[in-house]
Design an enzyme around this catalytic site. Structure first.
Site, short mmCIF file in Angstrom:
data_model
loop_
_atom_site.label_atom_id
_atom_site.label_comp_id
_atom_site.label_asym_id
_atom_site.label_seq_id
_atom_site.Cartn_x
_atom_site.Cartn_y
_atom_site.Cartn_z
CG ASP A 138 3.19 46.27 -13.08
OD1 ASP A 138 3.76 45.56 -13.93
OD2 ASP A 138 2.22 47.01 -13.34
CG HIS A 279 1.76 44.16 -8.13
ND1 HIS A 279 0.47 43.82 -8.47
CD2 HIS A 279 1.93 45.44 -8.51
CE1 HIS A 279 -0.12 44.87 -9.02
NE2 HIS A 279 0.74 45.88 -9.06
#
Ligand code: ZN
Length: 327
Positions: A138, A279
């Protein structure tokens, strides 16, 4: 006697022997049947060829597709097998019909008919036994995303990136690289706001702007949405009009910045059908990834994109529904 008296008789005898040995004059024939064409051997013997013609015509009725044949010669006999198959709902039926042909005796006999079936769903059943996992990244793209892509590329595995519209600017080349590497690109909003507090038109703008930006680069609209912070409500589900993908293994990479800890969390928590949240904007996540992939592979996991994860598990993703794993 002079040698020349032998030449003619030898030639004649040779010719006779040649004719006797090669009494079989097998050629190929191509016929159009109800379900396409097939090339089959033509023996030049009326009864035998007629028998085969009839068989092929009979065989090509219905949904049967003749594929080809195998012709073997053994002890002056020919063994001919025709291969065909038919489709029926979710099943493929294979048919092998074998014949023994005696060209000298001018006979043809059907010896065996082997049928076997297999299910179209066999493949899926097999998939259901395979352990699948989807890595998701993300908040990118960012400078560090290329490091993550390098590692994924090194192992030749796909992952899914939920990107932010605001980060796509200046990083279009990274989006393009993701796409070229076979990564799946999902929508993670434009500004990473807490959407539950926002009005419908704002939510819509956040999603649509990002979708359009991804389309501009890849020519594909994302089919998956992950709301920022993974928070959603009825309004978001409705407005997004996309399947909402959250996760069930949170690496907490944003909190730890510790690649060892990230690896440990994944290895200890992972289950078949899991969606792992990472991430791509952190170095520790990229470093952890380099260990996670070989370790999970050793544990028997196959890495897939989110769409493939659900597809392989036989789950159809629906718009406005929320998914945290595929089981
Ligand atoms: Zn996020």
């Amino acid at each position: 006697m002079k040698i020349r008296y032998f030449i003619l008789p030898i030639l004649i005898i040779s010719l006779i022997v040649l004719i006797l040995v090669s009494d079989e004059n097998i050629t190929n024939r191509e016929v159009s049947l109800v379900n396409g064409q097939i090339i089959y051997p033509y023996f030049g013997k009326k009864d035998i060829d007629k028998y085969i013609d009839n068989y092929l015509n009979e065989c090509s009725k219905g949904d049967n597709f003749l594929v080809d044949y195998d012709l073997i010669k053994n002890n002056k006999l020919y063994y001919l097998t025709f291969y065909s198959h038919s489709y029926n709902d979710n099943t493929i039926s294979n048919n092998n019909s074998s014949f023994v042909i005696d060209l000298k005796g001018n006979t043809i006999n059907k010896t065996q008919n082997i049928s076997y079936e297999y299910d179209f769903y066999n493949y899926d059943v097999k998939n259901k036994n395979t352990k699948y996992i989807a890595l998701t990244f993300d908040d990118g793209p960012s400078y560090n995303t290329n490091k993550v892509l390098d590692i994924l590329d090194k192992y030749g595995i796909p992952a899914t990136f939920f990107v932010l519209g605001k980060n796509i600017r200046e990083n279009e080349d990274i989006i393009e690289r993701m796409d070229n590497l076979g990564m799946e690109i999902g929508n993670h909003t434009f500004n990473h706001l807490l959407l539950t507090k926002k009005r419908k038109d704002k939510i819509k703008w956040e999603i649509e702007t990002t979708n359009n930006m991804i389309f501009e680069i890849t020519g594909k609209y994302p089919s998956l949405f992950r709301p920022s912070y993974g928070s959603f409500n009825k309004k978001i589900k409705k407005v997004s009009n996309m399947p909402i993908i959250i996760w069930d293994v949170d690496t907490l990479d944003w909190k730890y910045h510790n690649s060892e800890k990230i690896v440990e969390r994944v290895v200890n928590k992972v289950r078949d059908g899991d969606i792992i949240l990472m991430h791509d904007i952190y170095s520790a996540s990229a470093n952890a990834l380099d260990n996670i992939i070989p370790m999970l592979r050793q544990m028997g996991y196959t890495f897939v994109t989110i769409s493939d994860l659900f597809y392989n598990k036989g789950i159809t993703l629906e718009k406005g529904k929320v998914y945290g794993y595929a089981r």
